[in-house]
Scaffold this motif. Sequence first.
Motif, PDB file in Angstrom:
ATOM      1  N   LEU A  76      28.339  31.412  47.225  1.00 14.12           N
ATOM      2  CA  LEU A  76      29.465  31.156  46.318  1.00 14.12           C
ATOM      3  C   LEU A  76      29.351  31.999  45.057  1.00 14.12           C
ATOM      4  O   LEU A  76      30.356  32.529  44.567  1.00 14.12           O
ATOM      5  CB  LEU A  76      29.556  29.679  45.972  1.00 14.12           C
ATOM      6  CG  LEU A  76      30.148  28.793  47.066  1.00 14.12           C
ATOM      7  CD1 LEU A  76      30.024  27.334  46.674  1.00 14.12           C
ATOM      8  CD2 LEU A  76      31.593  29.144  47.327  1.00 14.12           C
ATOM      9  N   SER A  77      28.146  32.112  44.514  1.00 11.60           N
ATOM     10  CA  SER A  77      28.012  32.913  43.296  1.00 11.60           C
ATOM     11  C   SER A  77      28.258  34.387  43.586  1.00 11.60           C
ATOM     12  O   SER A  77      28.825  35.097  42.764  1.00 11.60           O
ATOM     13  CB  SER A  77      26.628  32.708  42.679  1.00 11.60           C
ATOM     14  OG  SER A  77      25.619  33.265  43.509  1.00 11.60           O
ATOM     15  N   ASP A  78      27.873  34.869  44.786  1.00 11.80           N
ATOM     16  CA  ASP A  78      28.151  36.253  45.153  1.00 11.80           C
ATOM     17  C   ASP A  78      29.646  36.479  45.297  1.00 11.80           C
ATOM     18  O   ASP A  78      30.182  37.493  44.846  1.00 11.80           O
ATOM     19  CB  ASP A  78      27.455  36.617  46.484  1.00 11.80           C
ATOM     20  CG  ASP A  78      25.948  36.756  46.323  1.00 11.80           C
ATOM     21  OD1 ASP A  78      25.485  36.826  45.165  1.00 11.80           O
ATOM     22  OD2 ASP A  78      25.253  36.785  47.357  1.00 11.80           O
ATOM     23  N   ASP A  79      30.326  35.526  45.942  1.00 10.69           N
ATOM     24  CA  ASP A  79      31.780  35.674  46.135  1.00 10.69           C
ATOM     25  C   ASP A  79      32.538  35.604  44.825  1.00 10.69           C
ATOM     26  O   ASP A  79      33.493  36.325  44.621  1.00 10.69           O
ATOM     27  CB  ASP A  79      32.286  34.588  47.094  1.00 10.69           C
ATOM     28  CG  ASP A  79      31.834  34.818  48.530  1.00 10.69           C
ATOM     29  OD1 ASP A  79      31.409  35.956  48.829  1.00 10.69           O
ATOM     30  OD2 ASP A  79      31.908  33.879  49.333  1.00 10.69           O
ATOM     31  N   TRP A  80      32.129  34.721  43.933  1.00 12.82           N
ATOM     32  CA  TRP A  80      32.837  34.582  42.670  1.00 12.82           C
ATOM     33  C   TRP A  80      32.517  35.721  41.719  1.00 12.82           C
ATOM     34  O   TRP A  80      33.343  36.108  40.891  1.00 12.82           O
ATOM     35  CB  TRP A  80      32.501  33.252  41.996  1.00 12.82           C
ATOM     36  CG  TRP A  80      33.239  32.120  42.590  1.00 12.82           C
ATOM     37  CD1 TRP A  80      32.789  31.276  43.552  1.00 12.82           C
ATOM     38  CD2 TRP A  80      34.577  31.730  42.313  1.00 12.82           C
ATOM     39  NE1 TRP A  80      33.753  30.380  43.891  1.00 12.82           N
ATOM     40  CE2 TRP A  80      34.876  30.624  43.136  1.00 12.82           C
ATOM     41  CE3 TRP A  80      35.562  32.183  41.468  1.00 12.82           C
ATOM     42  CZ2 TRP A  80      36.093  29.972  43.125  1.00 12.82           C
ATOM     43  CZ3 TRP A  80      36.782  31.551  41.441  1.00 12.82           C
ATOM     44  CH2 TRP A  80      37.031  30.467  42.273  1.00 12.82           C
ATOM     45  N   GLY A  81      31.306  36.271  41.839  1.00 15.96           N
ATOM     46  CA  GLY A  81      30.912  37.355  40.942  1.00 15.96           C
ATOM     47  C   GLY A  81      31.578  38.672  41.300  1.00 15.96           C
ATOM     48  O   GLY A  81      31.744  39.544  40.462  1.00 15.96           O
ATOM     49  N   SER A  82      32.020  38.840  42.524  1.00 20.57           N
ATOM     50  CA  SER A  82      32.583  40.123  42.975  1.00 20.57           C
ATOM     51  C   SER A  82      34.015  40.294  42.559  1.00 20.57           C
ATOM     52  O   SER A  82      34.761  39.487  42.348  1.00 20.57           O
ATOM     53  CB  SER A  82      32.511  40.224  44.492  1.00 20.57           C
ATOM     54  OG  SER A  82      31.169  40.189  44.903  1.00 20.57           O
TER      55      SER A  82
END
Length: 82
Positions: A76-82
């Motif tokens: 989730l943090s990877d998806d939101w950070g991108s």
Amino acid sequence: MIQLISWLAGSKAGRWISTALLIIASLLLLAWRIYASGKEAQKAKHTQEALKRLRERIKSDEAIARMSAAERRRRLSDDWGS
């Protein structure tokens, strides 16, 4: 009403008019059937697309459910950070 029917059946002009009306009615019926079958085909296509999206959603939900909490948090943090 009977006079009209007898005129349509008894005169040459009446027979021509009757024939023309019969042809027009047949063409309208054919056009309506084609329209109805196209409408049904479009409805079936939409249903197939909805089922496809639902299957994809179920697969992704199952994949997420198998992940650990840390892995979900990282994804989730990877998806939101991108």
